[in-house]
Design an enzyme around this catalytic site. Structure first.
Site, PDB file in Angstrom:
ATOM      1  N   SER A 172       0.852  -1.204   0.000  1.00 46.26           N
ATOM      2  CA  SER A 172       0.000   0.000   0.000  1.00 46.26           C
ATOM      3  C   SER A 172       0.882   1.245   0.000  1.00 46.26           C
ATOM      4  CB  SER A 172      -0.876   0.024   1.252  1.00 46.26           C
ATOM      5  OG  SER A 172      -1.487   1.290   1.390  1.00 46.26           O
ATOM      6  N   TYR A 175      -1.343  -0.661  10.219  1.00 46.47           N
ATOM      7  CA  TYR A 175      -1.543  -1.073   8.824  1.00 46.47           C
ATOM      8  C   TYR A 175      -0.351  -0.651   7.961  1.00 46.47           C
ATOM      9  CZ  TYR A 175      -3.653  -0.971   4.107  1.00 46.47           C
ATOM     10  OH  TYR A 175      -3.907  -1.134   2.765  1.00 46.47           O
TER      11      TYR A 175
END
Ligand code: NAP
Length: 254
Positions: free
Chosen positions: A145, A159
Site C-alpha cells: 500500500s 496497517y
C-alpha cells in the site's frame, strides 16, 4: 475460456481488488481459488461470473491469519490442478486511532492478517512451486500500500507498518527463490475505490483524497488487477523483487 495457465489462488478474492483479480485471472486462463473469510455471497457471485464465461473457479472460506485455514485453501487449489500463481491480496484496516489508543488485540490482528497471512500463504506456495521441492515454478504477487511510504501517523500506524513489512518481504523472498523458478513481486496501490474504506469506518475517505491526486480521481480495482496479472504473466519474466505502484501519480499521501 481455455484453462491453460494452471491454478491461481487469490486471497480475499471475493471483493474489491481481489474480485477484479479473480475475474481477470479467469479471463487469462487460470482456474481460480476465490478465497474469502465472511462474505460467502460475494465469493460465490465472483465464481458464478467466472462459470458463466466458461471458466473454472471455486470459493474457499479461510482466514489467512490461521495456518490451518491456509492449508485448507491450498488443498482446495491442489484439487484443481497445478498451482502457478498466488496473489496475497487479503488485507484489512482498523478504524483510525493513534498508537496510544490501540489495544493489543488490534495490533496483533493487524499484523496477523496483513503480514503473517502473506507469509503463511507464500510458504505454502513455495512448497508447491519451487524446483527445490519438485515444482515447476510460478509467480507470487503481494499487495502492499502507499501507506507503507507514509507511515499512517494519526490513523493506522499498524496497517502502514504491516505493509512496509510486505515491501521488505517481497525483496527478500524474491532473492531466496529466484533460482528455483519463482518470481515474487509487489503491487502498491494508492487510493482505490473499494469497500475497504467503509469497512475501516471512513466511507468518505476516497472522496476526500481525490483532490490531492494528480489524476483527480481514485483508481479502480480493475486497474490494479491489470498490474497484478502482468506480474503473474510471462510478460514480466525478468522482473522479480520489484514493486509496481498503481496510484495515479502519487504514492505518498498525507
Ligand atoms: P476490500 O474491498 O475490503 O476486500 C477485502 C477482501 O479481503 C475481501 O474479499 C475479504 O473477504 C478479504 N479478507 C479480509 N480479511 C481476510 C482474512 N483474514 N482472510 C481472508 N480474506 C480476508 O479490500 P480492497 O480494497 O480490495 O483491498 C485489497 C488489498 O489491497 C488489501 O491488502 C489492501 O490493504 C490493499 N490496498 C487497498 C487500497 C485501497 O485503496 N482500496 C489501497 C492500498 C492497498 P470477505 O469478503 O469475506 O470479507
Amino acid at each position: 475460456m481455455p484453462q491453460q495457465n494452471g491454478v491461481l489462488i487469490v486471497t480475499g478474492g471475493s471483493r474489491g481488488i481481489g474480485a477484479a483479480t479473480s475475474l481477470l485471472g479467469a479471463e487469462r486462463g487460470y482456474a481460480v481459488v476465490v478465497n474469502y473469510t465472511n462474505n460467502v455471497a460475494a465469493a460465490e457471485q465472483v465464481c458464478a461470473r467466472i462459470h458463466q464465461q466458461g471458466g473454472e473457479a471455486v470459493a474457499v472460506r479461510g482466514d489467512v491469519a490461521n495456518p490451518a485455514d491456509v492449508e485448507h485453501i491450498f488443498q482446495a487449489a491442489d484439487r484443481l490442478g497445478t498451482l502457478t500463481g498466488l496473489v496475497n491480496n487479503a488485507g484489512m484496516i482498523y478504524p483510525a486511532q493513534r498508537l496510544d489508543e490501540m489495544d493489543n488485540d488490534r495490533l496483533r490482528r493487524s499484523f496477523e492478517v496483513n503480514v503473517f497471512g502473506t507469509f503463511y500463504c507464500a510458504r505454502e506456495a513455495v512448497k508447491r512451486m519451487s524446483t527445490r521441492h519438485g515444482g515447476n515454478g510460478g509467480a507470487i504477487v503481494n499487495i502492499s500500500s502507499g501507506a507503507s511510504k507514509v507511515g499512517g501517523g494519526g490513523t493506522y500506524l499498524d496497517y502502514a507498518a504491516a505493509k512496509g513489512a510486505i515491501d521488505t518481504f517481497t525483496v527478500g523472498l524474491a532473492t531466496e527463490v529466484a533460482a528455483e523458478g519463482i518470481r515474487v513481486n509487489n503491487v502498491r496501490p494508492g487510493v482505490i475505490e473499494t469497500e475497504i474504506h467503509a469497512s475501516a469506518g471512513d466511507p468518505g475517505r476516497v472522496q476526500r483524497m481525490v483532490s490531492q491526486l494528480p489524476m483527480a480521481r481514485a483508481g479502480t480495482a480493475e486497474e490494479v488487477a491489470r498490474a497484478i496479472l502482468w506480474l503473474l504473466s510471462d510478460e514480466s519474466s525478468y522482473s522479480t523483487g520489484t514493486t509496481v505502484t498503481v496510484s495515479g501519480g502519487r504514492a505518498i499521501l498525507p
